[in-house]
Design a protein around this motif. Structure first.
Motif, PDB file in Angstrom:
ATOM      1  N   LEU A   1     -18.214  64.475  -5.059  1.00 23.86           N
ATOM      2  CA  LEU A   1     -18.554  63.053  -5.086  1.00 23.86           C
ATOM      3  C   LEU A   1     -17.271  62.234  -5.061  1.00 23.86           C
ATOM      4  O   LEU A   1     -16.363  62.458  -5.873  1.00 23.86           O
ATOM      5  N   ILE A   2     -17.194  61.296  -4.168  1.00 22.70           N
ATOM      6  CA  ILE A   2     -16.032  60.419  -4.029  1.00 22.70           C
ATOM      7  C   ILE A   2     -16.488  58.995  -4.337  1.00 22.70           C
ATOM      8  O   ILE A   2     -17.456  58.499  -3.748  1.00 22.70           O
TER       9      ILE A   2
ATOM     10  N   VAL B   1     -15.795  52.281   4.694  1.00 26.74           N
ATOM     11  CA  VAL B   1     -15.849  53.620   4.119  1.00 26.74           C
ATOM     12  C   VAL B   1     -16.494  54.592   5.098  1.00 26.74           C
ATOM     13  O   VAL B   1     -15.957  55.673   5.388  1.00 26.74           O
ATOM     14  N   PHE B   2     -17.656  54.216   5.622  1.00 27.45           N
ATOM     15  CA  PHE B   2     -18.411  55.127   6.489  1.00 27.45           C
ATOM     16  C   PHE B   2     -17.694  55.344   7.829  1.00 27.45           C
ATOM     17  O   PHE B   2     -17.713  56.441   8.375  1.00 27.45           O
TER      18      PHE B   2
ATOM     19  N   ILE C   1     -24.630  56.593  -2.646  1.00 27.81           N
ATOM     20  CA  ILE C   1     -25.159  55.980  -3.869  1.00 27.81           C
ATOM     21  C   ILE C   1     -24.375  54.696  -4.117  1.00 27.81           C
ATOM     22  O   ILE C   1     -23.150  54.681  -4.031  1.00 27.81           O
ATOM     23  N   GLN C   2     -25.077  53.607  -4.438  1.00 29.57           N
ATOM     24  CA  GLN C   2     -24.393  52.392  -4.870  1.00 29.57           C
ATOM     25  C   GLN C   2     -25.157  51.798  -6.036  1.00 29.57           C
ATOM     26  O   GLN C   2     -26.376  51.632  -5.978  1.00 29.57           O
TER      27      GLN C   2
ATOM     28  N   LEU D   1     -20.077  47.439  -7.824  1.00 30.02           N
ATOM     29  CA  LEU D   1     -18.675  47.672  -8.158  1.00 30.02           C
ATOM     30  C   LEU D   1     -18.147  48.929  -7.490  1.00 30.02           C
ATOM     31  O   LEU D   1     -16.940  49.125  -7.400  1.00 30.02           O
ATOM     32  N   ASN D   2     -19.057  49.783  -7.027  1.00 26.79           N
ATOM     33  CA  ASN D   2     -18.596  51.033  -6.419  1.00 26.79           C
ATOM     34  C   ASN D   2     -19.548  51.498  -5.325  1.00 26.79           C
ATOM     35  O   ASN D   2     -20.688  51.059  -5.236  1.00 26.79           O
ATOM     36  N   ILE D   3     -19.012  52.368  -4.496  1.00 29.01           N
ATOM     37  CA  ILE D   3     -19.804  53.099  -3.516  1.00 29.01           C
ATOM     38  C   ILE D   3     -19.472  54.571  -3.723  1.00 29.01           C
ATOM     39  O   ILE D   3     -18.298  54.947  -3.780  1.00 29.01           O
ATOM     40  N   ILE D   4     -20.494  55.406  -3.861  1.00 32.36           N
ATOM     41  CA  ILE D   4     -20.286  56.836  -4.064  1.00 32.36           C
ATOM     42  C   ILE D   4     -20.835  57.576  -2.851  1.00 32.36           C
ATOM     43  O   ILE D   4     -21.973  57.325  -2.418  1.00 32.36           O
TER      44      ILE D   4
END
Length: 434
Positions: A369-370, A387-388, A402-403, A408-411
């Motif tokens: 997971l990043i 990112v993608f 996952i968001q 605040l983040n994108i996983i």
């Protein structure tokens, strides 16, 4: 007024004790000092806490422990020789050894911090306040905040400055209990809140946070400022400068935290704040390997009342923590740590088939997971696309996305074999250089 916590690497040997002394004496606002047990001096060295755990296990099982005992003595004798501190360590350690078979494991493990506090307090001429007198747990082993903060307020009135060992405290029956992972950092944050510090300094062996793992990205950008939320996201995702749970007491009291390097004290470090106006779109990239994904398929699963509750109950009774739970109309994925399901998977699959009657179950192992974190990401058009696109150009398949609601983040989940490549690709495409 500042509370300064020094980690195991900062107090691993006599030379580092002297460096810590210089740091403390360079600023008279550093009035309350929290110390860890000695860490590693070099890569092949062993942390004192690990030696104490091993010592306890050997002694209570009537196995010879003279080699381990001597290693502990040698470590402290060396520290005393270099620092010149006059303290009878052998008498203190003999007392521990004399009662080790009737002591608790937590008590023996806590002695590393206690011994270091005894030495450091003498070295800098501060009184030593035992953690058992200011840090308390309840009958269930949970931190007793009200009692601890009241004791710390009283300590502040009695001692304008003090050295306090980290990692442990006292239970209602008088026995010693230790915090779990990040216990020393947590003690520091608790003391900072309890004495009303203006700043909590966490001294370690790195100059704060980096925007990516330097083992993957060459010379990543240094992060000078973070919010509490960004810190918690990055720490939870694998950035191990400070444990995510350890900052909560300081966060609740809105006390800034500064990460500083004991070996390069002139470095600015990283300042963690409740809020910042200069937030970057993307602050950093962090990640971790070793995840598994349990995929459960069931047609129209959302129409079955109690479906999610049953899933949670099955994992709960098997002592498995769910880290993320992305879903679609007919399927749900449960993301867990591989080491948390070791030896349990057959049982879990059998119980899932019995209690939720799924249309299909599959398990994917070897997932990394990043997490891409940034306060400025919220409502910013194009962050996800960056990112993608970076991953697509690197030829990396995304296994899941996952968001959180906070934006605040994108996983992203990728195969472990692509982990380093993915981190580097995201960093170079998304993190701005300054």
């Amino acid at each position: 007024m500042k509370v300064a916590k020094f980690g195991g690497s900062s107090l691993a040997g006599g030379d580092t004790f002297l460096a810590v002394k210089d740091i403390i004496e360079s600023d008279n606002k550093r009035r309350y000092i929290v110390c860890s047990a000695p860490g590693k001096v070099h890569r092949s060295d062993t942390k004192i806490t690990d030696l104490l755990y091993l010592l306890y296990d050997l002694e209570t099982n009537n196995i010879g422990s003279s080699d381990i005992e001597q290693k502990i003595r040698d470590k402290y004798h060396a520290i005393l020789a270099v620092t010149g501190v006059d303290w009878d360590f052998d008498a203190a350690f003999d007392a521990v050894m004399a009662g080790i078979k009737t002591s608790t494991k937590d008590y023996v493990a806590s002695r590393g911090e206690y011994f270091n506090a005894c030495i450091l307090s003498r070295l800098i001429d501060y009184p030593m306040v035992d953690a058992k007198d200011v840090i308390f747990f309840d009958d269930n082993g949970n931190f007793d905040a009200a009692k601890s903060y009241k004791a710390l307020e009283a300590m502040k009135k009695a001692h304008p400055k003090a050295v306090i060992p980290g990692f442990y405290g006292q239970q209602p029956d008088g026995t010693i209990a230790t915090f779990s992972r990040g216990g020393g950092d947590l003690t520091g944050a608790v003391v900072a809140r309890g004495v009303g510090a203006e700043l909590y300094e966490n001294w370690t062996d790195v100059s704060g946070f980096l925007s990516a793992d330097p083992r993957i990205v060459k010379c990543p950008r240094e992060v000078r400022r973070l919010t509490y939320k960004e810190l918690r996201e990055l720490s939870y995702a694998g950035a191990n400068v400070i444990h995510a749970e350890a900052i909560l007491p300081a966060q609740e009291a809105r006390i800034p935290i500064q990460i500083k390097n004991t070996f390069m004290p002139e470095d600015e470090g990283t300042l963690i704040l409740p809020h910042r106006d200069d937030a970057e779109e993307i602050t950093g990239v962090s990640g971790e390997k070793g995840f598994a994904v349990i995929n459960v398929e069931k047609l129209k699963l959302n129409s079955f009342k109690g479906f999610h509750r049953k899933l949670m109950s099955i994992l709960e009774v098997n002592d498995i923590n769910i880290l993320h739970m992305p879903s679609s109309i007919d399927s749900i994925s449960l993301i867990v740590k591989e080491n948390n399901i070791a030896g349990k998977m057959d049982t879990v699959i059998s119980e899932l088939k019995t209690f939720v009657n799924p249309d299909g179950i599959s398990v994917n192992y070897g997932i990394a997971l990043i997490t891409v974190v940034g306060q400025g990401m919220k409502e910013q058009v194009g962050c996800s696309a960056k990112v993608f696109t970076a991953l697509a150009h690197a030829g990396i398949n995304i296994r899941m996305i996952i968001q959180g609601a906070s934006e605040l983040n994108i996983i992203v989940g990728v195969d472990e074999s692509n982990y380093d490549k993915a981190v580097a690709a995201i960093y170079h495409a998304c993190v701005k250089r300054v």
